[in-house]
Every structure is written in structure tokens, then in C-alpha cells.
Design a protein around this motif. Structure first.
Motif, PDB file in Angstrom:
ATOM      1  N   GLU A   1       0.917  -1.039   0.282  1.00  0.00           N
ATOM      2  CA  GLU A   1      -0.422  -0.070   0.309  1.00  0.00           C
ATOM      3  C   GLU A   1       0.674   1.622  -0.253  1.00  0.00           C
ATOM      4  OE1 GLU A   1      -0.521  -1.747   4.396  1.00  0.00           O
ATOM      5  OE2 GLU A   1      -0.242  -2.295   2.025  1.00  0.00           O
ATOM      6  N   VAL A   2       2.433   1.262   0.483  1.00  0.00           N
ATOM      7  CA  VAL A   2       2.923   2.747   0.729  1.00  0.00           C
ATOM      8  C   VAL A   2       3.521   2.890  -1.181  1.00  0.00           C
ATOM      9  CG1 VAL A   2       4.932   3.185   0.731  1.00  0.00           C
ATOM     10  CG2 VAL A   2       3.990   1.811   2.834  1.00  0.00           C
ATOM     11  N   LYS A   3       3.651   1.928  -1.472  1.00  0.00           N
ATOM     12  CA  LYS A   3       4.231   1.379  -2.838  1.00  0.00           C
ATOM     13  C   LYS A   3       3.174   2.525  -4.042  1.00  0.00           C
ATOM     14  CE  LYS A   3       7.698  -2.280  -2.961  1.00  0.00           C
ATOM     15  NZ  LYS A   3       7.859  -3.773  -3.626  1.00  0.00           N
ATOM     16  N   THR A   4       1.936   1.693  -3.424  1.00  0.00           N
ATOM     17  CA  THR A   4       0.804   1.718  -4.393  1.00  0.00           C
ATOM     18  C   THR A   4       0.904   4.401  -4.087  1.00  0.00           C
ATOM     19  OG1 THR A   4      -0.267   0.599  -4.310  1.00  0.00           O
ATOM     20  CG2 THR A   4      -2.046   2.516  -4.238  1.00  0.00           C
ATOM     21  N   VAL A   5       1.072   4.637  -2.604  1.00  0.00           N
ATOM     22  CA  VAL A   5       0.795   5.759  -2.534  1.00  0.00           C
ATOM     23  C   VAL A   5       1.706   6.324  -3.251  1.00  0.00           C
ATOM     24  CG1 VAL A   5       1.515   7.102  -0.186  1.00  0.00           C
ATOM     25  CG2 VAL A   5      -0.108   6.314  -0.332  1.00  0.00           C
ATOM     26  N   LEU A   6       3.077   5.406  -3.442  1.00  0.00           N
ATOM     27  CA  LEU A   6       4.262   6.415  -4.226  1.00  0.00           C
ATOM     28  C   LEU A   6       3.606   6.660  -5.417  1.00  0.00           C
ATOM     29  CD1 LEU A   6       6.700   4.995  -2.105  1.00  0.00           C
ATOM     30  CD2 LEU A   6       6.539   6.941  -2.108  1.00  0.00           C
ATOM     31  N   GLY A   7       2.506   5.558  -5.753  1.00  0.00           N
ATOM     32  CA  GLY A   7       2.578   5.847  -6.983  1.00  0.00           C
ATOM     33  C   GLY A   7       2.041   6.955  -6.870  1.00  0.00           C
ATOM     34  N   LEU A   8       1.224   7.262  -6.527  1.00  0.00           N
ATOM     35  CA  LEU A   8      -0.282   8.453  -6.731  1.00  0.00           C
ATOM     36  C   LEU A   8       0.050   9.536  -6.394  1.00  0.00           C
ATOM     37  CD1 LEU A   8      -2.847   6.996  -4.648  1.00  0.00           C
ATOM     38  CD2 LEU A   8      -3.216   7.640  -6.604  1.00  0.00           C
ATOM     39  N   ILE A   9       1.760   9.984  -5.838  1.00  0.00           N
ATOM     40  CA  ILE A   9       2.573  10.965  -5.843  1.00  0.00           C
ATOM     41  C   ILE A   9       3.301  11.744  -6.930  1.00  0.00           C
ATOM     42  CG2 ILE A   9       4.409  11.867  -4.598  1.00  0.00           C
ATOM     43  CD1 ILE A   9       4.019  10.049  -2.504  1.00  0.00           C
ATOM     44  N   ALA A  10       3.742   9.947  -7.605  1.00  0.00           N
ATOM     45  CA  ALA A  10       4.366  10.223  -9.270  1.00  0.00           C
ATOM     46  C   ALA A  10       3.238  10.389 -10.305  1.00  0.00           C
ATOM     47  CB  ALA A  10       4.846   9.093  -9.381  1.00  0.00           C
ATOM     48  N   LYS A  11       2.023  10.109  -9.953  1.00  0.00           N
ATOM     49  CA  LYS A  11       1.313  10.591 -10.335  1.00  0.00           C
ATOM     50  C   LYS A  11       0.478  11.789 -10.894  1.00  0.00           C
ATOM     51  CE  LYS A  11      -4.094   9.112 -12.256  1.00  0.00           C
ATOM     52  NZ  LYS A  11      -5.011   8.376 -11.738  1.00  0.00           N
ATOM     53  N   TYR A  12       0.591  12.373  -9.216  1.00  0.00           N
ATOM     54  CA  TYR A  12      -0.680  13.977  -9.446  1.00  0.00           C
ATOM     55  C   TYR A  12       0.834  14.331  -8.501  1.00  0.00           C
ATOM     56  CZ  TYR A  12      -4.603  11.204  -9.117  1.00  0.00           C
ATOM     57  OH  TYR A  12      -5.958  10.514  -9.858  1.00  0.00           O
ATOM     58  N   LYS A  13       2.348  14.691  -9.233  1.00  0.00           N
ATOM     59  CA  LYS A  13       3.051  15.359  -8.621  1.00  0.00           C
ATOM     60  C   LYS A  13       3.488  16.436  -7.640  1.00  0.00           C
ATOM     61  CE  LYS A  13       3.061  16.412 -14.249  1.00  0.00           C
ATOM     62  NZ  LYS A  13       5.137  14.641 -13.822  1.00  0.00           N
ATOM     63  N   LEU A  14       2.856  15.546  -6.130  1.00  0.00           N
ATOM     64  CA  LEU A  14       3.081  15.586  -5.339  1.00  0.00           C
ATOM     65  C   LEU A  14       4.260  16.014  -4.523  1.00  0.00           C
ATOM     66  CD1 LEU A  14      -0.497  13.641  -4.024  1.00  0.00           C
ATOM     67  CD2 LEU A  14       0.273  16.041  -4.739  1.00  0.00           C
ATOM     68  N   THR A  15       4.192  15.838  -3.427  1.00  0.00           N
ATOM     69  CA  THR A  15       5.265  16.039  -2.850  1.00  0.00           C
ATOM     70  C   THR A  15       5.489  14.606  -1.822  1.00  0.00           C
ATOM     71  OG1 THR A  15       5.908  18.732  -3.111  1.00  0.00           O
ATOM     72  CG2 THR A  15       7.548  17.047  -0.917  1.00  0.00           C
ATOM     73  N   LEU A  16       6.461  14.020  -1.665  1.00  0.00           N
ATOM     74  CA  LEU A  16       6.807  13.084  -0.703  1.00  0.00           C
ATOM     75  C   LEU A  16       7.010  13.505   0.623  1.00  0.00           C
ATOM     76  CD1 LEU A  16       6.559  10.014   0.506  1.00  0.00           C
ATOM     77  CD2 LEU A  16       9.119  10.108  -0.221  1.00  0.00           C
ATOM     78  N   ALA A  17       7.063  13.425   1.918  1.00  0.00           N
ATOM     79  CA  ALA A  17       7.350  13.790   2.760  1.00  0.00           C
ATOM     80  C   ALA A  17       7.932  12.197   3.956  1.00  0.00           C
ATOM     81  CB  ALA A  17       6.986  14.244   4.007  1.00  0.00           C
ATOM     82  N   THR A  18       8.993  12.517   4.528  1.00  0.00           N
ATOM     83  CA  THR A  18       8.850  10.717   5.043  1.00  0.00           C
ATOM     84  C   THR A  18       8.112  10.434   6.629  1.00  0.00           C
ATOM     85  OG1 THR A  18      10.872  11.569   5.526  1.00  0.00           O
ATOM     86  CG2 THR A  18      11.173  10.401   4.260  1.00  0.00           C
ATOM     87  N   GLY A  19       8.030  11.674   7.146  1.00  0.00           N
ATOM     88  CA  GLY A  19       7.244  12.095   8.067  1.00  0.00           C
ATOM     89  C   GLY A  19       7.920  10.892   9.417  1.00  0.00           C
ATOM     90  N   HIS A  20       7.827  10.335  10.582  1.00  0.00           N
ATOM     91  CA  HIS A  20       8.560   9.842  11.438  1.00  0.00           C
ATOM     92  C   HIS A  20       9.011   8.623  11.245  1.00  0.00           C
ATOM     93  CE1 HIS A  20       6.450  12.579  14.964  1.00  0.00           C
ATOM     94  NE2 HIS A  20       6.561  13.655  13.818  1.00  0.00           N
ATOM     95  N   SER A  21       9.293   7.323   9.843  1.00  0.00           N
ATOM     96  CA  SER A  21      10.012   6.800   9.456  1.00  0.00           C
ATOM     97  C   SER A  21      11.303   6.498   9.951  1.00  0.00           C
ATOM     98  CB  SER A  21       9.392   6.970   8.515  1.00  0.00           C
ATOM     99  OG  SER A  21       8.061   7.301   7.617  1.00  0.00           O
ATOM    100  N   SER A  22      11.701   5.254  10.233  1.00  0.00           N
ATOM    101  CA  SER A  22      13.200   5.659  10.833  1.00  0.00           C
ATOM    102  C   SER A  22      13.562   5.877  10.117  1.00  0.00           C
ATOM    103  CB  SER A  22      13.466   3.727  11.295  1.00  0.00           C
ATOM    104  OG  SER A  22      13.409   3.108   9.998  1.00  0.00           O
ATOM    105  N   PRO A  23      15.312   6.311  10.093  1.00  0.00           N
ATOM    106  CA  PRO A  23      15.941   6.219   8.988  1.00  0.00           C
ATOM    107  C   PRO A  23      16.415   5.329   7.676  1.00  0.00           C
ATOM    108  CG  PRO A  23      17.148   6.442  11.028  1.00  0.00           C
ATOM    109  CD  PRO A  23      15.674   6.081  11.533  1.00  0.00           C
ATOM    110  N   GLN A  24      16.146   3.916   7.475  1.00  0.00           N
ATOM    111  CA  GLN A  24      16.127   3.250   6.586  1.00  0.00           C
ATOM    112  C   GLN A  24      15.068   2.829   6.143  1.00  0.00           C
ATOM    113  OE1 GLN A  24      16.355   1.997  10.787  1.00  0.00           O
ATOM    114  NE2 GLN A  24      18.526   2.263  10.124  1.00  0.00           N
ATOM    115  N   GLU A  25      13.137   3.148   6.720  1.00  0.00           N
ATOM    116  CA  GLU A  25      12.372   3.472   5.890  1.00  0.00           C
ATOM    117  C   GLU A  25      12.644   4.704   5.093  1.00  0.00           C
ATOM    118  OE1 GLU A  25       9.239   1.248   9.252  1.00  0.00           O
ATOM    119  OE2 GLU A  25      10.261   3.286   9.645  1.00  0.00           O
ATOM    120  N   GLY A  26      12.653   5.754   5.652  1.00  0.00           N
ATOM    121  CA  GLY A  26      13.027   6.429   5.231  1.00  0.00           C
ATOM    122  C   GLY A  26      14.040   6.322   3.857  1.00  0.00           C
ATOM    123  N   LEU A  27      14.896   6.638   3.882  1.00  0.00           N
ATOM    124  CA  LEU A  27      16.221   6.069   2.890  1.00  0.00           C
ATOM    125  C   LEU A  27      15.162   4.885   1.347  1.00  0.00           C
ATOM    126  CD1 LEU A  27      19.379   5.687   4.396  1.00  0.00           C
ATOM    127  CD2 LEU A  27      18.448   7.167   2.907  1.00  0.00           C
TER     128      LEU A  27
END
Length: 292
Positions: A144-170
Motif C-alpha cells: 500500500e505504501v508503493k501504491t501511495v508513492l505511485g499516486l504521488i508520482a501520478k499527481y506530482k505531489l511532494t513526499l515527506a517521510t514523516g516519523h519513519s526510521s532512518p532505514q525506512e526513510g531511505l
């Protein structure tokens, strides 16, 4: 010489930095379900009076695209943006909520924050026993995260990594880059519960992400770091990869423009030029939001 002396006597006016054109990408305000120091409309009026260009309104628990529309209607001359923070209250990693945000009148919903206070990394860091939202499992991003990333790409939105761990952020930045997303920011990477190392921040920057340095991290009521910590990191990364924002709005903390002015003054005193601060507070945030 007389001019220099008079500036010093004025209490540091030598380092005064204009807020003209500044875009604050991390703004908390009322209405909210937690105490805030000022509402979004009054803040927009204040920011406009101080010359600021824009605000990104953030709420951990509900979308702010509609609020951004109302702020723009009420306060002409300020560029207000909103977004959605993928915590439990919006269904967690919820592609339907992200897509619906893009349909809100005005189109001012621009930012998708991965989970913050409901993030698995946050809940584990805080040693709480409650439901959380995961972005990865066994070292892989969830479908589902990959699906959201696909929507960010489709609609030219901005991704912010939130409170994810360093490894997750990368992982998020890497997957976003692979999808052609070029508007990415690592949310306050140096403070809890993120706590990226400088080397990890360099990896994110190398993949095209900006690193966000929030004033609340060094000057809020419960600040974790000192200004020299930020100075060292920004110098290591280069100003072209960094964004300065306030992360203010908490009751008892300075109002956003006041905090930013103090922030910039301290950075000037630490050796950053006016042009370097402008790059981090004006140019880079504009690029992050897809502005000219």
C-alpha cells in the motif's frame, strides 16, 4: 565603521534576515485537536505582514487541503498549501484518502506525509502500547505504501517521510526516485524519533531528497539539539540539499515568523550568508512544492 558599531549596538541587527519570500513547509495551527498558538487565518495574515511567501499547513490527524483553500480566500497574497498525514485517523496508508485529497477544490493539497505520531517507529520509540501504522516489513516497503508513492508520482505531489526510521526513510526516497518523484523531503531527520546520521542524510540527498531542519528542534520548549548540531550537519550536506522550516505552532513556543527570524539570525551568527539562508528558506522550499 560607524554603521558597523550602530548595528552591533542594535542587538545583532547586523545579522537581520528578511522574511520576504520565505516559505515555511512545516506549520501547525488551529483548528486542531491539540493546543495550538494561533489559527491558520491569523497566521497567514501575520506571515503576509512580515513578507513571507507561503505556508504549508500540517495537521497530524486530518487533511489540510480544504483549510489551505479557505486561507487563500480569506488572506490574499499568501500562498497556502495543505496535505495529508497518513496516521490512523485517515486510515493509515490509505491510497483512497490521498487520491481524494487531490480532488479538493483549488488543488492546494500538495504534500503527503508518511505516518508521524502513529508511525510504528514513533510508537516503538515512545515505548507505547497502542495501534500503529507500518510502512515496511522485513526490510521491504508495504504494497500500500508503493501504491501511495505511485499516486504521488501520478499527481506530482511532494513526499515527506514523516516519523519513519532512518532505514525506512531511505527506502521511501529510493522507491520514490525510481518512480520519477523529484519532490521529496526527509522530515526533521535529526530529531526523535527519526535521528538520521549525517551519513544517512547524505545518502538521502544523493538520491534527490531535501533534508528539513526545523527550528523547533533547537529552540522549542522541549528542544533536543543545539544550533551547532544543525550547523555541522548543514555544512556537511551543503545548503543546496537543505530546507529551513519552523515546525512551530505549539502553545508556549514562538509564533512562526518570530521563530524563523530568530533562527536565521542564529545561522547568520554561525557563519551562513544571507544568500545561503535564502537558498534554504526560499528557493529550496519553492522547488519542493513545484513552484517557480
Amino acid at each position: 565603521m560607524k554603521l558597523l558599531v550602530s548595528c552591533l549596538l542594535a542587538g545583532g541587527a547586523l545579522y537581520a534576515q528578511s522574511l520576504n519570500g520565505v516559505i515555511d513547509i512545516h506549520v501547525h495551527s488551529d483548528p486542531d485537536s491539540v493546543p495550538r498558538s494561533i489559527d491558520a487565518i491569523d497566521l497567514a495574515k501575520l506571515a503576509k505582514s512580515r513578507g513571507m511567501r507561503g505556508l504549508v499547513l500540517k495537521n497530524h490527524y486530518e487533511g489540510t487541503a480544504s483549510l489551505a483553500y479557505l486561507v487563500r480566500k480569506e488572506v490574499a497574497g499568501i500562498e497556502a498549501f495543505g496535505g495529508i498525514d497518513l496516521n490512523l485517523t485517515v486510515g493509515g496508508i490509505n491510497p483512497a484518502a490521498v487520491e481524494r485529497m487531490t480532488m479538493v477544490k483549488g488543488g492546494w493539497g500538495r504534500v503527503v506525509w508518511m505516518p508521524t505520531f502513529d508511525a510504528e517507529n514513533q510508537v516503538r520509540y515512545s515505548k507505547e502500547s497502542r495501534p500503529f501504522v507500518s510502512v515496511s516489513k522485513n526490510g521491504q516497503l508495504l504494497p500500500e505504501v508503493k501504491t501511495v508513492l505511485g499516486l504521488i508520482a501520478k499527481y506530482k505531489l511532494t513526499l515527506a517521510t514523516g516519523h519513519s526510521s532512518p532505514q525506512e526513510g531511505l527506502m521511501l526516497v529510493r522507491a520514490a526516485k525510481d518512480l520519477g518523484i523529484d519532490r521529496m523531503v526527509v522530515t526533521h531527520p535529526m530529531i526523535a524519533p527519526v535521528k538520521m546520521s549525517i551519513e544517512q542524510m547524505k545518502q538521502a540527498a544523493a538520491m534527490g531528497a531535501y533534508l528539513e531542519f526545523v527550528y523547533n528542534g533547537v529552540a522549542g520548549r522541549n528542544h533536543e539539539l543545539q544550533m551547532p548540531d544543525y550547523v555541522k550537519a548543514i555544512q556537511a550536506l551543503g545548503v543546496e540539499h537543505c530546507i529551513l522550516s519552523s515546525d512551530l505552532g505549539q502553545a508556549g513556543n514562538p509564533l512562526h515568523p518570530d521563530g524563523l527570524e530568530a533562527y536565521f539570525k542564529e545561522l547568520r551568527a554561525a557563519g551562513f550568508s544571507a544568500a545561503e539562508i535564502d537558498r534554504m528558506a526560499k528557493t529550496n522550499p519553492a522547488k519542493l512544492l513545484g513552484l517557480q
